[in-house]
Motif scaffolding. Structure first.
Motif, PDB file in Angstrom:
ATOM      1  N   TYR A 141     -85.234 -22.203  13.621  1.00 35.64           N
ATOM      2  CA  TYR A 141     -86.005 -21.362  14.527  1.00 35.64           C
ATOM      3  C   TYR A 141     -85.137 -20.663  15.566  1.00 35.64           C
ATOM      4  CZ  TYR A 141     -86.218 -26.264  16.040  1.00 35.64           C
ATOM      5  OH  TYR A 141     -85.917 -27.582  16.285  1.00 35.64           O
ATOM      6  N   HIS A 142     -83.857 -20.995  15.635  1.00 34.87           N
ATOM      7  CA  HIS A 142     -82.891 -20.213  16.414  1.00 34.87           C
ATOM      8  C   HIS A 142     -82.146 -19.210  15.524  1.00 34.87           C
ATOM      9  CE1 HIS A 142     -83.537 -22.871  19.778  1.00 34.87           C
ATOM     10  NE2 HIS A 142     -83.085 -23.915  19.117  1.00 34.87           N
ATOM     11  N   GLN A 143     -81.770 -19.652  14.353  1.00 38.70           N
ATOM     12  CA  GLN A 143     -80.857 -18.873  13.518  1.00 38.70           C
ATOM     13  C   GLN A 143     -81.511 -17.678  12.828  1.00 38.70           C
ATOM     14  OE1 GLN A 143     -77.497 -19.196  13.206  1.00 38.70           O
ATOM     15  NE2 GLN A 143     -77.650 -20.675  14.880  1.00 38.70           N
ATOM     16  N   PHE A 144     -82.647 -17.873  12.196  1.00 38.56           N
ATOM     17  CA  PHE A 144     -83.273 -16.762  11.475  1.00 38.56           C
ATOM     18  C   PHE A 144     -83.656 -15.608  12.404  1.00 38.56           C
ATOM     19  CE2 PHE A 144     -84.374 -20.058   8.137  1.00 38.56           C
ATOM     20  CZ  PHE A 144     -83.486 -19.564   7.194  1.00 38.56           C
ATOM     21  N   PRO A 145     -84.286 -15.864  13.559  1.00 40.59           N
ATOM     22  CA  PRO A 145     -84.616 -14.737  14.438  1.00 40.59           C
ATOM     23  C   PRO A 145     -83.393 -13.945  14.890  1.00 40.59           C
ATOM     24  CG  PRO A 145     -85.917 -16.651  15.040  1.00 40.59           C
ATOM     25  CD  PRO A 145     -84.895 -17.126  14.039  1.00 40.59           C
ATOM     26  N   ALA A 146     -82.306 -14.627  15.210  1.00 39.57           N
ATOM     27  CA  ALA A 146     -81.099 -13.909  15.643  1.00 39.57           C
ATOM     28  C   ALA A 146     -80.542 -13.048  14.515  1.00 39.57           C
ATOM     29  CB  ALA A 146     -80.043 -14.903  16.119  1.00 39.57           C
ATOM     30  N   ALA A 147     -80.557 -13.572  13.294  1.00 38.13           N
ATOM     31  CA  ALA A 147     -80.064 -12.796  12.149  1.00 38.13           C
ATOM     32  C   ALA A 147     -80.944 -11.579  11.902  1.00 38.13           C
ATOM     33  CB  ALA A 147     -80.007 -13.679  10.901  1.00 38.13           C
ATOM     34  N   TYR A 148     -82.265 -11.746  11.980  1.00 41.82           N
ATOM     35  CA  TYR A 148     -83.165 -10.607  11.805  1.00 41.82           C
ATOM     36  C   TYR A 148     -82.942  -9.566  12.905  1.00 41.82           C
ATOM     37  CZ  TYR A 148     -85.920 -13.398   8.445  1.00 41.82           C
ATOM     38  OH  TYR A 148     -86.344 -14.135   7.366  1.00 41.82           O
ATOM     39  N   TYR A 149     -82.724 -10.045  14.127  1.00 42.04           N
ATOM     40  CA  TYR A 149     -82.505  -9.103  15.228  1.00 42.04           C
ATOM     41  C   TYR A 149     -81.248  -8.263  14.995  1.00 42.04           C
ATOM     42  CZ  TYR A 149     -81.348  -7.068  19.687  1.00 42.04           C
ATOM     43  OH  TYR A 149     -81.013  -6.159  20.663  1.00 42.04           O
ATOM     44  N   LEU A 150     -80.135  -8.916  14.687  1.00 40.05           N
ATOM     45  CA  LEU A 150     -78.874  -8.187  14.516  1.00 40.05           C
ATOM     46  C   LEU A 150     -78.937  -7.250  13.316  1.00 40.05           C
ATOM     47  CD1 LEU A 150     -76.422 -11.104  15.367  1.00 40.05           C
ATOM     48  CD2 LEU A 150     -76.891  -9.074  16.762  1.00 40.05           C
ATOM     49  N   ALA A 151     -79.546  -7.711  12.223  1.00 44.93           N
ATOM     50  CA  ALA A 151     -79.670  -6.840  11.050  1.00 44.93           C
ATOM     51  C   ALA A 151     -80.624  -5.688  11.334  1.00 44.93           C
ATOM     52  CB  ALA A 151     -80.145  -7.645   9.845  1.00 44.93           C
ATOM     53  N   GLY A 152     -81.710  -5.959  12.042  1.00 42.99           N
ATOM     54  CA  GLY A 152     -82.655  -4.909  12.362  1.00 42.99           C
ATOM     55  C   GLY A 152     -82.076  -3.877  13.311  1.00 42.99           C
ATOM     56  N   ARG A 153     -81.239  -4.329  14.206  1.00 45.22           N
ATOM     57  CA  ARG A 153     -80.638  -3.409  15.176  1.00 45.22           C
ATOM     58  C   ARG A 153     -79.524  -2.581  14.557  1.00 45.22           C
ATOM     59  NH1 ARG A 153     -78.671  -4.673  21.378  1.00 45.22           N
ATOM     60  NH2 ARG A 153     -77.223  -2.912  21.589  1.00 45.22           N
ATOM     61  N   PHE A 154     -78.641  -3.220  13.805  1.00 44.91           N
ATOM     62  CA  PHE A 154     -77.463  -2.521  13.285  1.00 44.91           C
ATOM     63  C   PHE A 154     -77.631  -2.038  11.856  1.00 44.91           C
ATOM     64  CE2 PHE A 154     -75.644  -5.171  16.724  1.00 44.91           C
ATOM     65  CZ  PHE A 154     -75.041  -4.162  17.460  1.00 44.91           C
ATOM     66  N   GLN A 155     -78.619  -2.566  11.130  1.00 48.35           N
ATOM     67  CA  GLN A 155     -78.903  -2.139   9.767  1.00 48.35           C
ATOM     68  C   GLN A 155     -77.642  -2.186   8.890  1.00 48.35           C
ATOM     69  OE1 GLN A 155     -82.019  -1.429   8.432  1.00 48.35           O
ATOM     70  NE2 GLN A 155     -82.985  -2.002  10.353  1.00 48.35           N
ATOM     71  N   GLY A 156     -77.188  -1.048   8.366  1.00 51.35           N
ATOM     72  CA  GLY A 156     -76.029  -1.036   7.476  1.00 51.35           C
ATOM     73  C   GLY A 156     -74.691  -1.007   8.179  1.00 51.35           C
ATOM     74  N   ASP A 157     -74.695  -1.091   9.507  1.00 53.79           N
ATOM     75  CA  ASP A 157     -73.433  -1.174  10.254  1.00 53.79           C
ATOM     76  C   ASP A 157     -72.966  -2.625  10.195  1.00 53.79           C
ATOM     77  OD1 ASP A 157     -71.300  -1.149  11.981  1.00 53.79           O
ATOM     78  OD2 ASP A 157     -72.392  -0.274  13.679  1.00 53.79           O
ATOM     79  N   PHE A 158     -72.396  -2.978   9.061  1.00 53.83           N
ATOM     80  CA  PHE A 158     -72.042  -4.367   8.769  1.00 53.83           C
ATOM     81  C   PHE A 158     -71.104  -4.945   9.823  1.00 53.83           C
ATOM     82  CE2 PHE A 158     -69.329  -7.607   6.928  1.00 53.83           C
ATOM     83  CZ  PHE A 158     -70.215  -8.418   6.253  1.00 53.83           C
ATOM     84  N   GLU A 159     -70.063  -4.208  10.166  1.00 53.39           N
ATOM     85  CA  GLU A 159     -69.056  -4.737  11.083  1.00 53.39           C
ATOM     86  C   GLU A 159     -69.659  -5.090  12.431  1.00 53.39           C
ATOM     87  OE1 GLU A 159     -64.640  -3.662  12.921  1.00 53.39           O
ATOM     88  OE2 GLU A 159     -65.622  -2.270  11.559  1.00 53.39           O
ATOM     89  N   SER A 160     -70.434  -4.182  13.012  1.00 49.82           N
ATOM     90  CA  SER A 160     -71.011  -4.452  14.327  1.00 49.82           C
ATOM     91  C   SER A 160     -71.935  -5.661  14.282  1.00 49.82           C
ATOM     92  CB  SER A 160     -71.793  -3.230  14.828  1.00 49.82           C
ATOM     93  OG  SER A 160     -70.929  -2.146  15.073  1.00 49.82           O
ATOM     94  N   ALA A 161     -72.789  -5.726  13.283  1.00 52.34           N
ATOM     95  CA  ALA A 161     -73.754  -6.822  13.201  1.00 52.34           C
ATOM     96  C   ALA A 161     -73.058  -8.172  13.078  1.00 52.34           C
ATOM     97  CB  ALA A 161     -74.694  -6.603  12.019  1.00 52.34           C
ATOM     98  N   VAL A 162     -72.093  -8.270  12.181  1.00 50.57           N
ATOM     99  CA  VAL A 162     -71.458  -9.562  11.922  1.00 50.57           C
ATOM    100  C   VAL A 162     -70.562  -9.973  13.087  1.00 50.57           C
ATOM    101  CG1 VAL A 162     -69.922 -10.809  10.377  1.00 50.57           C
ATOM    102  CG2 VAL A 162     -71.649  -9.308   9.438  1.00 50.57           C
ATOM    103  N   LEU A 163     -69.872  -9.037  13.691  1.00 46.21           N
ATOM    104  CA  LEU A 163     -69.011  -9.401  14.818  1.00 46.21           C
ATOM    105  C   LEU A 163     -69.833  -9.822  16.030  1.00 46.21           C
ATOM    106  CD1 LEU A 163     -66.051  -6.854  14.626  1.00 46.21           C
ATOM    107  CD2 LEU A 163     -66.176  -9.212  13.776  1.00 46.21           C
ATOM    108  N   HIS A 164     -70.979  -9.207  16.250  1.00 44.09           N
ATOM    109  CA  HIS A 164     -71.847  -9.675  17.331  1.00 44.09           C
ATOM    110  C   HIS A 164     -72.377 -11.072  17.011  1.00 44.09           C
ATOM    111  CE1 HIS A 164     -72.167  -6.450  20.334  1.00 44.09           C
ATOM    112  NE2 HIS A 164     -71.970  -5.610  19.327  1.00 44.09           N
TER     113      HIS A 164
END
Length: 360
Positions: free
Chosen positions: A283-306
Motif C-alpha cells: 500500500y506504499h509501493q504501488f501508489p508511488a509507482a503509479y504516481y511516477l509512471a502517471g506523471r512521467f509516462q514514457g520519460d523512463f529516465e526521470s521516472a526511475v531516477l525519482h
C-alpha cells in the motif's frame, strides 16, 4: 522520447528491461530511510548504477548487478520462455534447485546479497519443514511477488483473463494475504494493458472494470456501470469474483488523475516516497509507482531516477515504475547507458523478445 508509437515487441522489451534496470539502479542505495545519509553516501542525485557500500545491504556486489528480486525474475522468465508458457511445476523446481539450495534462512545471505522476509519464510516451510508447494506461503505484505510478475504480464498481455489467473496462482506460492494478492493482480492487469498498447490515464481503471463486469477479471463489482446502483436479485451476486473489492483496480486511475492535476504537485517528484510512504508494504509501493509512471509516462529516465532517489524501499519502487514506464515508452525510451551497464543484458533482451513472440 520518440514520436513513433512503440510496437508490441518494443513495449514488451521495455517492460522487462525496465524492471531489471529499476532493480539494479537501487542496488547500491537500497533501504536508506535516513535521506541525509543517502545524500551523504551517494550525492544529491543518483544518475546511474552504483556499488553497494560494504557494510550495507548487498555489500560486496557491483554496480549493474541484480538483487535477489532480479534473480527470481530471471528464473520465472527463463521458465516461461523454455516452457512456452507458465508451468508452475517448472518454476517451483527452479526455485528449489537454483535459489533455495543457496539460502540458509538468514537475511544477509544468498544470491543478490539479501533474502526477503517472504522468501525466507517460504524457504523455512519448504526446506526445513518439508511442506509441499501450495502450503509454504506467508503473510508478508510486500511487493515480493509483484517484482517477478512483469514476465507474466508480457507473456499473457493479450490474454488478460489468463494473466489475472496465473499471477494470482504465482503470487500464492509465497504470499497468501488476499489484499496483497488483489493489489499484485491489479498491478499485473495495469502492466498488461500497457504492454498491449493502452494508455496509462484516467480511463485505465474503467477499461479494467469493464473486464470485471464481463467476468474476465476476478474482482467483485459492487455497482453497475459508473455510479449506478447494483441490480436486485440473483444477478447481483452472479459476478462475485475471487477478490471482494475492485478498489485495487481503481487505484491506478485515481493516482494518475492526481499526478496530472495542476493543482496537486509533489515537488520534486522523488518526494512521492514521503507522500505515499517509504516502507516495503504494497500500500506504499504501488501508489508511488503509479504516481511516477502517471506523471512521467514514457520519460523512463526521470521516472526511475525519482523512484531511486526517494530512498526507503526504492528498489521495489524503481522496479515497478521501470516496468510501467518501459511498457509505455518501449525499449527505445530507455537510455543506452542503463542497458550497457546492466549485467546479463543480452540474455535478458533475448528473453524479452521471445516472450513477445510467444504472446498470442
Amino acid at each position: 522520447m520518440t514520436d513513433t508509437l512503440p510496437t508490441f515487441e518494443q513495449r514488451a522489451r521495455g517492460a522487462l528491461m525496465g524492471a531489471y534496470i529499476g532493480d539494479a539502479l537501487a542496488l547500491g542505495p537500497h533501504w536508506y530511510y535516513d535521506l541525509d545519509a543517502l545524500r551523504h553516501d551517494y550525492g544529491n542525485w543518483i544518475t546511474d548504477y552504483t556499488d553497494p557500500r560494504p557494510d550495507r545491504y548487498h555489500g560486496g556486489m557491483k554496480a549493474g548487478q541484480s538483487s535477489q528480486a532480479g534473480v527470481i525474475l530471471d528464473l520465472l522468465t527463463d521458465s516461461l520462455v523454455t516452457q512456452n508458457g507458465y508451468q508452475e511445476d517448472d518454476f517451483c523446481r527452479r526455485l528449489d534447485q537454483d535459489l533455495f539450495s543457496q539460502l540458509d534462512g538468514t537475511p544477509m545471505n544468498g544470491p543478490g546479497g539479501y533474502t526477503s522476509q517472504s522468501i525466507r519464510e517460504t524457504w523455512r516451510l519448504r526446506v526445513h519443514e518439508h511442506h509441499p508447494w501450495g502450503q509454504v506461503s506467508g503473510l508478508a505484505d510486500t511487493t515480493e511477488a509483484a517484482e517477478r510478475i512483469p514476465a507474466l504480464a508480457i507473456r499473457y498481455a493479450r490474454q488478460p483473463d489468463q494473466l489475472a489467473r496465473l499471477v494470482s496462482a504465482n503470487t500464492a506460492l509465497t504470499q497468501h494475504d488476499t489484499t496483497v494478492m488483489a493489489m499484485t493482480v491489479a498491478y499485473a492487469c495495469v502492466l498488461g494493458s500497457l504492454v498491449r498498447g493502452e494508455s496509462l490515464d484516467t480511463q485505465t481503471s474503467d477499461r479494467l472494470m469493464a473486464m470485471v463486469r464481463e467476468g474476465t477479471l476476478p474482482f467483485h463489482s459492487v455497482t453497475g456501470h459508473g455510479e449506478q446502483v447494483p441490480p436486485a436479485g440473483p444477478e447481483a451476486s452472479r459476478r462475485a469474483g475471487q477478490f471482494p473489492s475492485p478498489d485495487a483496480l481503481l487505484t491506478a486511475s485515481c493516482i494518475v488523475r492526481a499526478a496530472q492535476d495542476p493543482d496537486i504537485r509533489i515537488e520534486p517528484a522523488w518526494k512521492a516516497s514521503l507522500v505515499y510512504g517509504m516502507p516495503c508494504a504494497v500500500y506504499h509501493q504501488f501508489p508511488a509507482a503509479y504516481y511516477l509512471a502517471g506523471r512521467f509516462q514514457g520519460d523512463f529516465e526521470s521516472a526511475v531516477l525519482h523512484a531511486v532517489n526517494g530512498g526507503g524501499q526504492n528498489m521495489a519502487r524503481a522496479m515497478l515504475t521501470g516496468a510501467l514506464c518501459g511498457a509505455i515508452g518501449g525499449i527505445q525510451a530507455i537510455p543506452d547507458r542503463f542497458l550497457q551497464g546492466l549485467e546479463h543484458v543480452d540474455q535478458r533482451l533475448a528473453w524479452a523478445e521471445q516472450l513477445a513472440q510467444q504472446a498470442v
